[in-house]
Design a protein around this motif. Structure first.
Motif, PDB file in Angstrom:
ATOM      1  N   LEU A 199       0.719  -1.326   0.234  1.00 58.00           N
ATOM      2  CA  LEU A 199      -0.078  -0.014  -0.053  1.00 58.00           C
ATOM      3  C   LEU A 199       0.470   1.059  -0.269  1.00 58.00           C
ATOM      4  CD1 LEU A 199      -3.615  -1.013   2.867  1.00 58.00           C
ATOM      5  CD2 LEU A 199      -3.133  -0.831   0.170  1.00 58.00           C
ATOM      6  N   VAL A 200       1.768   1.469   0.740  1.00 62.42           N
ATOM      7  CA  VAL A 200       2.800   2.364   0.974  1.00 62.42           C
ATOM      8  C   VAL A 200       3.429   2.475  -0.891  1.00 62.42           C
ATOM      9  CG1 VAL A 200       5.194   3.336   1.730  1.00 62.42           C
ATOM     10  CG2 VAL A 200       3.360   1.685   3.371  1.00 62.42           C
ATOM     11  N   MET A 201       4.065   1.327  -1.034  1.00 59.63           N
ATOM     12  CA  MET A 201       4.303   1.833  -2.667  1.00 59.63           C
ATOM     13  C   MET A 201       3.442   2.043  -3.613  1.00 59.63           C
ATOM     14  SD  MET A 201       7.164  -1.364  -3.394  1.00 59.63           S
ATOM     15  CE  MET A 201       6.024  -2.760  -2.689  1.00 59.63           C
ATOM     16  N   LEU A 202       2.024   2.111  -3.037  1.00 57.70           N
ATOM     17  CA  LEU A 202       0.660   2.619  -4.027  1.00 57.70           C
ATOM     18  C   LEU A 202       0.615   3.454  -4.103  1.00 57.70           C
ATOM     19  CD1 LEU A 202      -1.630   1.468  -6.009  1.00 57.70           C
ATOM     20  CD2 LEU A 202      -2.454   0.725  -3.959  1.00 57.70           C
ATOM     21  N   ALA A 203       0.489   4.179  -2.916  1.00 58.47           N
ATOM     22  CA  ALA A 203       1.063   5.082  -2.584  1.00 58.47           C
ATOM     23  C   ALA A 203       1.702   6.451  -3.041  1.00 58.47           C
ATOM     24  CB  ALA A 203       0.321   5.714  -1.389  1.00 58.47           C
ATOM     25  N   PHE A 204       2.514   5.582  -3.355  1.00 53.63           N
ATOM     26  CA  PHE A 204       3.543   6.658  -3.940  1.00 53.63           C
ATOM     27  C   PHE A 204       4.274   6.397  -5.254  1.00 53.63           C
ATOM     28  CE2 PHE A 204       8.590   6.231  -5.539  1.00 53.63           C
ATOM     29  CZ  PHE A 204       9.041   7.869  -4.291  1.00 53.63           C
ATOM     30  N   ALA A 205       3.720   5.251  -5.578  1.00 56.92           N
ATOM     31  CA  ALA A 205       3.258   4.978  -7.552  1.00 56.92           C
ATOM     32  C   ALA A 205       2.666   6.313  -7.924  1.00 56.92           C
ATOM     33  CB  ALA A 205       3.297   4.070  -7.823  1.00 56.92           C
ATOM     34  N   ALA A 206       1.683   5.873  -7.200  1.00 54.10           N
ATOM     35  CA  ALA A 206       0.360   7.374  -7.298  1.00 54.10           C
ATOM     36  C   ALA A 206       0.901   8.333  -7.234  1.00 54.10           C
ATOM     37  CB  ALA A 206      -1.342   7.017  -6.500  1.00 54.10           C
ATOM     38  N   VAL A 207       1.456   9.214  -6.221  1.00 59.70           N
ATOM     39  CA  VAL A 207       1.592  10.855  -6.095  1.00 59.70           C
ATOM     40  C   VAL A 207       2.915  10.541  -7.452  1.00 59.70           C
ATOM     41  CG1 VAL A 207       3.604  12.035  -4.468  1.00 59.70           C
ATOM     42  CG2 VAL A 207       1.735  10.602  -3.596  1.00 59.70           C
ATOM     43  N   ILE A 208       3.640   9.862  -8.096  1.00 60.83           N
ATOM     44  CA  ILE A 208       4.901   9.843  -8.971  1.00 60.83           C
ATOM     45  C   ILE A 208       4.041  10.264 -10.060  1.00 60.83           C
ATOM     46  CG2 ILE A 208       6.317   9.232  -9.642  1.00 60.83           C
ATOM     47  CD1 ILE A 208       7.419  10.222  -6.668  1.00 60.83           C
ATOM     48  N   ALA A 209       3.308   9.359  -9.819  1.00 58.70           N
ATOM     49  CA  ALA A 209       1.871  10.081 -11.480  1.00 58.70           C
ATOM     50  C   ALA A 209       1.626  11.166 -11.479  1.00 58.70           C
ATOM     51  CB  ALA A 209       1.022   8.186 -11.412  1.00 58.70           C
ATOM     52  N   PHE A 210       0.636  11.282 -10.527  1.00 60.52           N
ATOM     53  CA  PHE A 210       0.038  12.713  -9.869  1.00 60.52           C
ATOM     54  C   PHE A 210       0.767  13.635 -10.387  1.00 60.52           C
ATOM     55  CE2 PHE A 210      -1.334  16.185  -8.102  1.00 60.52           C
ATOM     56  CZ  PHE A 210      -2.622  16.292  -8.549  1.00 60.52           C
ATOM     57  N   LEU A 211       2.142  13.898 -10.369  1.00 57.27           N
ATOM     58  CA  LEU A 211       3.018  14.389 -10.431  1.00 57.27           C
ATOM     59  C   LEU A 211       3.213  14.853 -11.667  1.00 57.27           C
ATOM     60  CD1 LEU A 211       5.002  14.499  -7.088  1.00 57.27           C
ATOM     61  CD2 LEU A 211       3.150  15.739  -7.401  1.00 57.27           C
ATOM     62  N   ASN A 212       3.748  13.703 -12.398  1.00 56.67           N
ATOM     63  CA  ASN A 212       4.177  13.449 -13.875  1.00 56.67           C
ATOM     64  C   ASN A 212       5.271  14.667 -14.067  1.00 56.67           C
ATOM     65  OD1 ASN A 212       4.261  12.387 -16.617  1.00 56.67           O
ATOM     66  ND2 ASN A 212       1.668  13.095 -17.411  1.00 56.67           N
ATOM     67  N   ASN A 213       6.027  15.101 -13.774  1.00 52.97           N
ATOM     68  CA  ASN A 213       7.083  15.588 -13.824  1.00 52.97           C
ATOM     69  C   ASN A 213       8.338  14.470 -14.223  1.00 52.97           C
ATOM     70  OD1 ASN A 213       9.969  16.399 -12.744  1.00 52.97           O
ATOM     71  ND2 ASN A 213       9.141  18.352 -13.107  1.00 52.97           N
ATOM     72  N   ALA A 214       9.048  14.902 -15.683  1.00 50.43           N
ATOM     73  CA  ALA A 214       9.678  14.344 -16.347  1.00 50.43           C
ATOM     74  C   ALA A 214      11.286  14.177 -15.083  1.00 50.43           C
ATOM     75  CB  ALA A 214      10.080  14.983 -17.733  1.00 50.43           C
ATOM     76  N   LEU A 215      11.403  15.146 -14.893  1.00 49.36           N
ATOM     77  CA  LEU A 215      13.332  15.156 -13.756  1.00 49.36           C
ATOM     78  C   LEU A 215      13.079  13.758 -12.582  1.00 49.36           C
ATOM     79  CD1 LEU A 215      15.806  15.815 -13.768  1.00 49.36           C
ATOM     80  CD2 LEU A 215      15.103  17.724 -12.441  1.00 49.36           C
ATOM     81  N   LEU A 216      11.428  14.382 -12.068  1.00 49.72           N
ATOM     82  CA  LEU A 216      11.718  13.419 -11.053  1.00 49.72           C
ATOM     83  C   LEU A 216      11.524  12.009 -11.698  1.00 49.72           C
ATOM     84  CD1 LEU A 216      10.542  13.411  -8.039  1.00 49.72           C
ATOM     85  CD2 LEU A 216       8.296  13.529  -8.524  1.00 49.72           C
ATOM     86  N   THR A 217      10.829  11.808 -12.815  1.00 46.10           N
ATOM     87  CA  THR A 217      10.410  10.317 -12.823  1.00 46.10           C
ATOM     88  C   THR A 217      11.604   9.651 -13.564  1.00 46.10           C
ATOM     89  OG1 THR A 217       8.007  10.874 -13.924  1.00 46.10           O
ATOM     90  CG2 THR A 217       9.065   8.777 -14.396  1.00 46.10           C
TER      91      THR A 217
END
Length: 254
Positions: A18-36
């Protein structure tokens, strides 16, 4: 199947998931090229380290090559092509120094090729398609686990004795159907169904290949980065095959 008993015996695994899923969801929502790119780069470095352990390679300068490879991927228009330059460069150095150790190439075949393809999937097709891959692979893996626990009886492969044919077929069916429906946001249904199916099947064998490497190395998990889940390769295994297949099919058919 007793879901309560299953949950009780897998509490840590569920929480970490669940923690990994939440983290992935935040990254997907931000959708920042450098961060990804940075997050995927960190995943690559952990996976590369674990692969070196599985292959029993102690040459730490390979990390320098891996970092340079990932840095180049950020600026080069076709990230997955870089692996060929890396392999040619490595073979050239081996020939020049007369130190031919083909074992050193192993972590550049696995997981480097796949990680560059995963980044290419995001780079070329965007976050929404990367999410598509996650849906297909995650549901294939989860579906195989629950279907296998409930009705699985027939062994799937001696490489992974705990996997059952019923579980694999159930997981592929679930991953394909849900993945195909999501894929219709980008491509026609028939093509989405085909790509989801082949990517799902590929993810099963990605999991199986990593299981084979662990069995050969005599270890249960590739690492202990994620409590209840093992190492980075344990979490990426299906994506490392599924991602390559999805990129190739999208380029050739979509």
């Amino acid at each position: 199947m007793n879901f309560k008993a299953l949950y009780e015996s897998n509490k840590q695994r569920v929480f970490t998931g669940l923690v990994m899923l939440a983290f992935a969801a935040v990254i997907a929502f931000l959708n920042n090229a450098l961060l990804t790119w940075l997050i995927m780069g960190a995943m690559y470095m952990f996976a590369f380290y674990e692969a070196m352990n599985l292959f029993e390679i102690k040459d730490n300068k390979l990390f320098v090559y891996a970092v340079l490879l990932w840095l180049a991927a950020f600026i080069y228009p076709n990230p997955d092509d870089l692996i060929f330059l890396a392999l040619i460069g490595t073979l050239s150095v081996m020939a020049y120094t007369k130190k031919l150790d083909y074992k050193l190439l192993a972590p550049f075949f696995y997981p480097s090729i796949s990680m560059l393809f995963l980044y290419a999937l995001y780079h070329d097709f965007g976050m929404s398609v990367l999410i598509w891959l996650v849906i297909v692979v995650a549901l294939t893996d989860t579906g195989a686990y629950f279907v296998g626990k409930s009705i699985g009886k027939t062994p799937f492969s001696p490489t992974s004795p705990n996997k059952t044919l019923e579980g694999v077929l159930g997981g592929v069916l679930i991953g394909t159907i849900v993945g195909a429906l999501y894929g219709t946001f980008f491509i026609p249904l028939w093509l989405s169904l085909l790509i989801a199916l082949i990517s799902s099947v590929a993810s099963v064998f990605g999991d199986l290949f990593e299981s084979y490497l662990k069995r050969e190395a005599g270890v249960k998990d590739s690492g202990n980065l994620f409590p209840g889940h093992g190492g980075m390769l344990d979490r990426l295994d299906g994506y490392l095959f599924g991602g390559v297949v999805m990129v190739i099919l999208l380029r050739g058919l979509a």
